[in-house]
Design an enzyme around this catalytic site. Structure first.
Site: not given
Lengths: 177, 329
Positions: A155, A47, A106, A162, A102-103, A168
């Protein structure tokens, strides 16, 4: 990707906002690491690749870019096993300054595991840069040193994130309904 | 499952103690022989294991050498192997940094075995049929390797006694006596009668305020009240997060005679994070009663760290991992 034609997607962060934020983070990191040698950017597959590459283009200091991959929780299975490193670093990070890229952060479960694994290799410093932060979903308190956007629990797809390998490569970040 | 780690000076008899303890308790012994065999499943070959086992690899100049990369991969595989097994089996781990890897593991007993140099020299001479000079050389090499391995792999000192519950000097105490004592303590551990130092300190602190009631510290598989809790426990296992299910009940209300009229048991306790987690899959408008309890809990026990995962956050977690929500059967 035809975002406008998809009723399931709602743009949350535009391409311009992304570019602006990446440039801002690049400047901040370049300033903070200006006096430091041996900076290693560790991008978490898959990601964060888009963000890591863009971020690295915005750095004005020397660095090494490397990648690490870990298995994901599948769920549902009786014995899902345990998280594993699927692609290890090529660079030795011992006594080096590591910035984990990091993307999204969470729950903090993945990041917590990665930090533990990297810490035992004795880097001189270990910091975290995430493009997106979703604090509402956080289970474990994990350190985040640089973050792009704080977003609500939804989401999210695009810019590396993705849904079953779709979306993506979108240049924006969108909420998938 | 209980884990006994035994760190030992070379020639102190630590390996013999580990063997006696594992046989009598019927625990799986992880020593050189058993690890060599089982690590093959983790893509670590026998020559690779012999090359790296309890040794330090000196970093090269400049770029990482292939050797260093293999060494890091080896450490990763070894630690994964230990953690995977500890979920399923009772273990006796000989050396290899077990005391560091399982430092805060709740059912764990960490032992160090030492002996005066003279005793070790005699034991090594006899055991390996060596003359005094060769035995001395072997002791020196082995001890140095182990010391440097700990420092390199974990950044820890081999002789940091903070890691151990017990230190045995086999120059004074026989191997059988030491083994008996370990077995006795291990049995207490199986019955949840030994708490970790962190739990103990936390318990003391809570008791000085208003005691939580320790209900279950046995480590046996819990009967989850809801499928969501079981799924959450699997997630934690997957990410190697240690957890206890409903380990404590916190009294919230008392009647005029001091009887508890209301209490709250958070679903999970994560000892490494010192964090309680409460899962609720109810709809948001129905969680007010739980929210009220949690507010009261925070008032009465302000030092408690608790996180609530609400229904919508839990559902989004399931969505993230592509899991279908299971309802209570």
């Amino acid at each position: 990707m035809e975002i406008e034609n998809s009723c399931r997607l709602k743009v949350l962060i535009s391409e311009e906002q992304i570019d602006e934020k990446v440039a801002f983070l690049g400047k901040a990191i370049s300033r903070d690491y200006a006096q430091v040698r041996d900076l290693v950017l560790v991008a978490v597959l898959r990601g964060s690749v888009y963000f890591a590459v863009d971020l690295s283009r915005n750095l004005s200091i020397p660095f090494i870019l490397d990648f690490i991959g870990i298995s994901s929780y599948g769920g549902g299975m009786e014995h899902p096993g345990a998280v594993r490193i699927t692609k290890d670093l090529d660079v030795n990070i011992t006594h080096k300054n590591v910035l984990l890229v990091e993307d999204i952060v969470d729950t903090g479960l993945t990041l917590n595991y990665l930090l533990k694994k990297l810490r035992i290799r004795n880097p001189s410093s270990l910091r975290v840069c995430t493009f997106l932060d979703m604090p509402e979903k956080r289970i474990l308190d994990v350190p985040v040193d640089y973050k792009g956007f704080e977003i609500p629990d939804a989401f999210i797809v695009g810019y590396g994130l993705d849904y079953h390998e779709h979306y993506r490569n979108m240049k924006v970040i969108a909420v998938l309904k | 499952m209980p884990v006994i780690t035994i760190s030992r000076q070379f020639g102190s008899g630590g390996e013999a103690i580990a063997r006696i303890v594992s046989q009598r308790l019927n625990y799986l012994l992880l020593n050189r022989a058993t690890i060599t065999e089982k690590l093959k499943e983790y893509d670590v070959s026998e020559p690779e294991f012999s090359q790296f086992d309890e040794k330090k690899i000196l970093p090269g100049d400049g770029d990482t050498s292939e050797l260093e990369k293999s060494y890091l991969r080896y450490l990763e595989a070894l630690h994964n192997f230990f953690y995977d097994l500890a979920i399923r089996e009772n273990l006796v781990i000989l050396g290899r940094g077990g005391q560091v890897l399982f430092k805060d593991f709740p059912p764990a007993l960490h032992v160090k075995v030492i002996a005066p140099y003279k005793n070790r020299l005699q034991r090594v001479q006899k055991l390996y049929n060596l003359d005094e000079a060769a035995a001395a050389r072997l002791i020196s090499e082995q001890d140095q390797d182990r010391e440097e391995y700990l420092r390199h792999a974990f950044g820890c000192e081999w002789f940091d006694l903070d890691f151990y519950h017990l230190v045995f000097n086999t120059g004074i105490l026989g191997l059988e006596e030491a083994s008996d004592l370990i077995i006795q303590l291990a049995r207490s551990l199986e019955h949840g009668n030994i708490v970790s130092r962190k739990d103990y300190e936390e318990q003391l602190m809570k008791e000085s305020l208003q005691p939580g009631v320790v209900l279950d510290a046995s480590g046996s598989p819990p009967a989850f009240a809801h499928p969501s809790e079981e799924e959450f426990a699997r997630m934690l296992d997957f990410y190697r997060i240690k957890w206890l299910y409903e380990p404590k009940t916190f009294p919230l209300q008392w009647d005029s005679e001091g009887n508890i009229t209301e209490a709250f048991s958070p679903d999970f306790y994560l000892p490494e994070q010192d964090l309680y987690v409460e899962l609720t899959t109810q709809k948001q408008k129905l969680v007010w009663r739980k929210n009220k309890k949690i507010r009261r809990l925070k008032e009465l026990y302000p030092d408690i760290n608790i996180k609530i995962i609400y229904g919508r956050n839990y559902r989004s977690l399931l969505q993230k991992y592509g899991i279908e929500e299971k309802k209570r059967s």
